[in-house]
Design a protein around this motif. Structure first.
Motif, PDB file in Angstrom:
ATOM      1  N   UNK A  10       0.793  -1.242   0.032  1.00 55.91           N
ATOM      2  CA  UNK A  10      -0.157  -0.048   0.035  1.00 55.91           C
ATOM      3  C   UNK A  10       0.895   1.263   0.096  1.00 55.91           C
ATOM      4  N   UNK A  11       1.881   1.373   0.724  1.00 60.98           N
ATOM      5  CA  UNK A  11       2.635   2.714   0.769  1.00 60.98           C
ATOM      6  C   UNK A  11       3.548   2.616  -0.549  1.00 60.98           C
ATOM      7  N   UNK A  12       3.921   1.570  -1.018  1.00 66.02           N
ATOM      8  CA  UNK A  12       4.465   1.822  -2.383  1.00 66.02           C
ATOM      9  C   UNK A  12       3.557   2.027  -3.590  1.00 66.02           C
ATOM     10  N   UNK A  13       2.314   1.980  -3.414  1.00 66.55           N
ATOM     11  CA  UNK A  13       1.224   2.223  -4.436  1.00 66.55           C
ATOM     12  C   UNK A  13       0.686   3.629  -4.268  1.00 66.55           C
ATOM     13  N   UNK A  14       0.705   4.154  -3.141  1.00 66.91           N
ATOM     14  CA  UNK A  14       0.072   5.316  -2.978  1.00 66.91           C
ATOM     15  C   UNK A  14       0.706   6.238  -1.956  1.00 66.91           C
ATOM     16  N   UNK A  15       0.458   7.396  -2.088  1.00 68.77           N
ATOM     17  CA  UNK A  15       1.121   8.512  -1.307  1.00 68.77           C
ATOM     18  C   UNK A  15       0.520   8.782  -0.052  1.00 68.77           C
ATOM     19  N   UNK A  16       1.101   9.089   1.175  1.00 70.85           N
ATOM     20  CA  UNK A  16       0.330   9.584   2.560  1.00 70.85           C
ATOM     21  C   UNK A  16      -0.373  10.726   2.172  1.00 70.85           C
ATOM     22  N   UNK A  17      -1.549  10.710   3.086  1.00 67.76           N
ATOM     23  CA  UNK A  17      -1.853  10.009   4.220  1.00 67.76           C
ATOM     24  C   UNK A  17      -2.599   8.656   3.891  1.00 67.76           C
ATOM     25  N   UNK A  18      -2.290   8.042   4.657  1.00 67.47           N
ATOM     26  CA  UNK A  18      -2.871   6.296   4.399  1.00 67.47           C
ATOM     27  C   UNK A  18      -3.586   5.867   5.827  1.00 67.47           C
TER      28      UNK A  18
ATOM     29  N   UNK B 236       1.489  -3.907  18.499  1.00 69.68           N
ATOM     30  CA  UNK B 236       1.630  -2.718  17.936  1.00 69.68           C
ATOM     31  C   UNK B 236       2.584  -1.774  18.228  1.00 69.68           C
ATOM     32  N   UNK B 237       2.739  -0.611  17.593  1.00 71.19           N
ATOM     33  CA  UNK B 237       3.699   0.279  17.713  1.00 71.19           C
ATOM     34  C   UNK B 237       3.684   1.481  16.627  1.00 71.19           C
ATOM     35  N   UNK B 238       4.685   2.391  16.730  1.00 72.67           N
ATOM     36  CA  UNK B 238       4.894   3.392  15.824  1.00 72.67           C
ATOM     37  C   UNK B 238       5.764   2.734  14.626  1.00 72.67           C
ATOM     38  N   UNK B 239       5.397   3.150  13.243  1.00 69.61           N
ATOM     39  CA  UNK B 239       6.212   2.807  12.311  1.00 69.61           C
ATOM     40  C   UNK B 239       7.594   3.128  12.337  1.00 69.61           C
ATOM     41  N   UNK B 240       8.548   2.148  12.233  1.00 68.32           N
ATOM     42  CA  UNK B 240       9.902   2.455  12.104  1.00 68.32           C
ATOM     43  C   UNK B 240      10.403   3.070  11.135  1.00 68.32           C
ATOM     44  N   UNK B 241      11.297   4.195  11.268  1.00 69.94           N
ATOM     45  CA  UNK B 241      11.819   4.953   9.988  1.00 69.94           C
ATOM     46  C   UNK B 241      12.392   4.295   8.984  1.00 69.94           C
ATOM     47  N   UNK B 242      13.085   3.146   9.488  1.00 73.01           N
ATOM     48  CA  UNK B 242      13.595   2.270   8.269  1.00 73.01           C
ATOM     49  C   UNK B 242      12.645   1.680   7.260  1.00 73.01           C
ATOM     50  N   UNK B 243      11.406   1.291   7.779  1.00 72.94           N
ATOM     51  CA  UNK B 243      10.442   1.008   6.866  1.00 72.94           C
ATOM     52  C   UNK B 243      10.061   2.162   5.846  1.00 72.94           C
ATOM     53  N   UNK B 244       9.877   3.287   6.680  1.00 74.28           N
ATOM     54  CA  UNK B 244       9.298   4.352   5.644  1.00 74.28           C
ATOM     55  C   UNK B 244      10.571   4.492   4.665  1.00 74.28           C
ATOM     56  N   UNK B 245      11.933   4.472   4.903  1.00 75.94           N
ATOM     57  CA  UNK B 245      12.843   4.449   4.004  1.00 75.94           C
ATOM     58  C   UNK B 245      12.931   3.432   2.937  1.00 75.94           C
ATOM     59  N   UNK B 246      12.434   2.261   3.176  1.00 79.20           N
ATOM     60  CA  UNK B 246      12.240   1.158   2.245  1.00 79.20           C
ATOM     61  C   UNK B 246      11.274   1.357   1.323  1.00 79.20           C
ATOM     62  N   UNK B 247      10.113   2.149   1.623  1.00 77.37           N
ATOM     63  CA  UNK B 247       9.140   2.364   0.621  1.00 77.37           C
ATOM     64  C   UNK B 247       9.237   3.901   0.136  1.00 77.37           C
ATOM     65  N   UNK B 248      10.336   4.524   0.606  1.00 78.28           N
ATOM     66  CA  UNK B 248      10.340   5.820  -0.158  1.00 78.28           C
ATOM     67  C   UNK B 248       9.669   7.117   0.490  1.00 78.28           C
ATOM     68  N   UNK B 249       9.355   6.842   1.645  1.00 80.10           N
ATOM     69  CA  UNK B 249       8.578   7.826   2.488  1.00 80.10           C
ATOM     70  C   UNK B 249       9.466   8.558   3.601  1.00 80.10           C
ATOM     71  N   UNK B 250       9.137   9.820   3.203  1.00 76.84           N
ATOM     72  CA  UNK B 250      10.264  10.785   4.257  1.00 76.84           C
ATOM     73  C   UNK B 250       9.677  10.487   5.749  1.00 76.84           C
TER      74      UNK B 250
END
Length: 346
Positions: A190-198, A291-305
């Motif tokens: 989903x994060x690869x297919x669309x831009x935030x907000x999600x 549960x938790x807050x999304x790790x910044x490394x995951x955002x980096x892997x899908x191209x989200x700042x």
């Protein structure tokens, strides 16, 4: 002999249309091919013929027998069809509703899934889906799960032979495919297919090499959630999950978050509940999800700042919720197809 056979064939084919009942058929068949039947007597006489005449006589008898058997078979089929029509009575109108008054029902897991989806829909989440067969990248690498992680061991995950990644994968080369062990891979897609907000939930089937017992199954169902937006905090995570458990278990439910570890969230928590509506389990804290807050490394892997966006994620086992809601003590009941069990949820 030929004249005798022609006479028997003629008798059979002329009499067959007039036979209407099974007793009539049985009596006529005995007259022709029974132990003392006319065809049987002719067949017995072949032994008295000279040796050189026997082959020709055998061919005549076989040809006659085929015609007689065909006539008898057609007669029996007609009688059976008439018998069935008599039992059925009037012709069946296929457009009429079934006389059976038992109505179908949704499986208890489907019922709980739909209720959970309704709860999160009211909280602004939409449903996202993905394939059950995934590459290692979507299932592990993109979720910040290193090769040394136990989940990537052959003893924990169902691996398939290596193959070329699909065109939408952000990585080239060959790597193993797996039967997804969680629906977190849908978050990545989903994060690869669309831009935030999600804001999505991802219900679906998962697979692990678990030994089947009262609380484990190699095939199970999960619902994972993802919310990516600006300034998403732990307060939002607690608020969303508290709203969810109150809708499912009642307003008197208590919740708590315990620190834990997941590769794809930081910080990470296990969520426990305590509710007076859970029978013999009412007096104890029960773990129901991670549960938790999304790790910044995951955002980096899908191209989200990660400096601009933040997010929360959670995952809950569908069977776990259904067992608590309905007081079911063995997960295997869900898959046994026992109507005595399933009809309790109609």
């Amino acid at each position: 002999m030929q004249a005798q056979l022609e006479a028997i064939i003629s008798e059979t084919e002329s009499a067959a249309p007039g036979i209407q009942t099974r007793p009539e058929f049985d009596a006529f068949k005995a007259k022709i091919s029974g132990p003392n039947g006319s065809l049987t007597q002719v067949m017995k006489s072949i032994g008295k013929l000279p040796k050189e005449e026997k082959p020709a006589a055998g061919k005549l008898i076989n040809a006659a027998k085929q015609r007689i058997d065909a006539a008898l078979a057609a007669t029996l089929a007609r009688i059976e069809e008439n018998e069935l029509a008599a039992k059925l009575g009037d012709p069946i109108d296929a457009s009429l509703s079934s006389p059976d008054d038992f109505a179908g029902m949704a499986h208890p897991l489907s019922q709980v899934r739909e209720e959970i989806c309704r709860v999160f829909h009211r909280l602004g989440f939409t449903i996202a889906e993905g394939p059950e067969l995934e590459s290692e990248w979507f299932c592990f690498d993109a979720l910040n799960t290193p090769e040394s992680h136990p989940a990537r061991d052959m003893q924990d995950t169902l691996f398939l032979p290596a193959g070329t990644l699909s065109k939408d994968a952000p990585k080239k080369g060959n790597e193993a495919y797996v039967m997804r062990s969680h629906t977190s891979s849908v978050q990545i897609r989903t994060m690869l297919a669309r831009k935030p907000p999600i804001r999505i939930i991802a219900p679906g089937r998962c697979f692990r090499r678990d030994t089947v017992d009262a609380t484990h199954s190699a095939n199970f169902h999960q619902i994972e959630g993802l919310w990516v937006d600006k300034n998403v905090t732990l307060k939002d995570l607690k608020s969303v999950l508290d709203s969810f458990v109150r809708e499912i278990f009642g307003t008197s439910v208590e919740t708590r978050l315990r620190p834990s570890f997941f590769p794809f969230t930081e910080p990470s928590f296990e969520m426990d509940i305590k509710s007076p509506n859970l029978g013999r389990l009412s007096d104890r804290w029960l773990e129901i999800m991670g549960c938790g807050l999304v790790d910044p490394k995951v955002f980096e892997n899908v191209g989200i700042d990660a400096n601009e966006w933040s997010g929360l994620a959670f995952g809950v086992g569908l069977e776990r919720i259904a067992m608590l809601v309905h007081g079911i003590d063995d997960i295997r009941h869900f898959y046994a197809n026992d109507l005595r069990f399933l009809r309790q949820f109609a």
